[in-house]
Design an enzyme around this catalytic site. Structure first.
Site, mmCIF file in Angstrom:
data_model
loop_
_atom_site.group_PDB
_atom_site.id
_atom_site.type_symbol
_atom_site.label_atom_id
_atom_site.label_comp_id
_atom_site.label_asym_id
_atom_site.label_seq_id
_atom_site.Cartn_x
_atom_site.Cartn_y
_atom_site.Cartn_z
ATOM 1 N N LEU A 61 -17.274 -11.300 -80.587
ATOM 2 C CA LEU A 61 -17.840 -12.604 -80.913
ATOM 3 C C LEU A 61 -18.825 -12.542 -82.072
ATOM 4 C CD1 LEU A 61 -18.388 -14.112 -77.348
ATOM 5 C CD2 LEU A 61 -16.386 -14.230 -78.836
ATOM 6 N N CYS A 62 -18.883 -11.407 -82.737
ATOM 7 C CA CYS A 62 -19.775 -11.226 -83.884
ATOM 8 C C CYS A 62 -19.072 -11.711 -85.151
ATOM 9 C CB CYS A 62 -20.152 -9.751 -84.011
ATOM 10 S SG CYS A 62 -21.299 -9.371 -85.331
ATOM 11 N N HIS A 63 -19.767 -12.511 -85.974
ATOM 12 C CA HIS A 63 -19.157 -13.032 -87.200
ATOM 13 C C HIS A 63 -18.928 -11.904 -88.215
ATOM 14 C CE1 HIS A 63 -20.806 -16.809 -85.578
ATOM 15 N NE2 HIS A 63 -19.853 -17.397 -86.272
ATOM 16 N N ASP A 114 -22.290 13.659 -81.715
ATOM 17 C CA ASP A 114 -21.008 14.359 -81.750
ATOM 18 C C ASP A 114 -21.105 15.673 -82.513
ATOM 19 O OD1 ASP A 114 -18.161 14.692 -81.489
ATOM 20 O OD2 ASP A 114 -17.983 14.034 -83.568
#
Length: 323
Positions: A61-63, A114
């Site tokens: 839902l991030c633009h 990592d």
């Protein structure tokens, strides 16, 4: 996603930070670039940039935004030992970039994790937070936990310039509001906005749509040395909309750019903005700005004018211009 179609693109910036905690042996090898996979700090910074740019892919839902700046910095802290990661993101857009900054920090931290875990599996990620965001309706938001002196000096979070010490007045032009047929809601909004900017609001008047009455009130404020007058109403196409003509009759200097800016920027909210006759004049040392009469137009107008008014008033007064 949130509907931002009727919002205006504004300069926005956000800075986030997070921390990787690790053992001293891993810290020394990381700092020296001697981990098995090479220079983890350089790789993490590139990963952070990539993460910020891919935020919309990670959070549905991030633009998606065409970012104009992404800057990632890894700071070594031997007292932890730890690595603090910062991500600064900037863009001119209709929505903020805080999620992009947090995504950049997270991607950099995960990359460090990592590349370091083969040396030290007892790693820990923590303290990830947004330090501040600039732009939009919030102007400047800071995390309640605050920032260190070094962080303040590096990122220089800046709120919009203010109107402290400036004297202001507000005039609402409306036959019906003056007659008591409905409550003036636009004038109080202007008073509130000016007070939030630090201005001293000396008066608020509700006047009829009458050029002589408005000119008489404006001349009195000009004679009193008021720095700024904001008028609301009387800028449309109706027969009684006479505010621009009344301002022109004062004999001051017209500031065409402010009216043009209002129409251009307001068009992001509604195409009807091009019908507005919003204008501004400078009479002696008093700046007078005429805005439309609706509360929504007043809110939008102050959002547009707030970054400009302090600089304009400083120029008029011969003061040093706000940065």
């Amino acid at each position: 996603m949130a509907d931002v179609r009727r919002k205006r693109a504004l300069p926005r910036r956000a800075v986030a930070r997070g921390t990787l905690h690790l053992g001293m042996d891993a810290f020394v090898r990381l700092a020296a670039g001697r981990l098995p996979k090479g220079d983890a700090l350089a790789v993490a910074e590139v990963a952070g940039i990539h993460g910020a740019k891919q935020a919309a892919w990670l959070m549905p839902l991030c633009h998606p935004l065409a970012l104009e700046l992404v800057r990632v910095h890894c700071e070594l802290d031997a007292t932890g030992p730890a690595v603090h990661v910062y991500c600064e993101v900037a863009v001119e857009a209709k929505t903020g970039v805080e999620m992009q900054a947090l995504a950049g920090v997270s991607a950099a931290l995960l990359t460090l994790y990592d590349l370091t875990r083969s040396i030290d599996p007892a790693l820990a990620l923590g303290e990830t937070r947004l330090l501040f965001e600039e732009g939009g309706q919030s102007d400047l938001w800071r995390h309640p936990a605050g920032m260190s002196a070094d962080e303040e000096a590096r990122f220089k979070p800046r709120a919009a310039a203010r109107l402290a010490g400036k004297r202001a007045a507000v005039a609402t032009l409306s036959d019906r509001a003056h007659a008591g047929l409905y409550e003036d809601r636009s004038g109080p909004l202007l008073v509130e906005a000016l007070a939030e900017l630090g201005a001293q609001v000396l008066a608020r008047e509700v006047l009829p749509d009458d050029g002589d009455a408005l000119q008489a009130r404006l001349r009195a404020w000009i004679d009193d040395g008021v720095d700024l007058v904001l008028c609301t109403g009387g800028t449309g196409l109706g027969a009684r909309d006479i505010t621009p003509e009344a301002l022109a009759a004062l004999g001051g200097r017209t500031i065409d750019g402010l009216g043009d800016l209002f129409r251009d920027a307001s068009a992001a909210y509604t195409p009807l903005a091009w019908l507005s006759r919003a204008t501004a004049v400078l009479c002696r040392r008093t700046l007078i700005v005429a805005l439309p009469g609706s509360p929504s137009a007043v809110r939008e107008g102050m959002e547009i004018l707030t970054p400009i008014l302090p600089h304009a008033l400083a120029m008029i007064a011969g003061e040093e211009h706000p940065a």
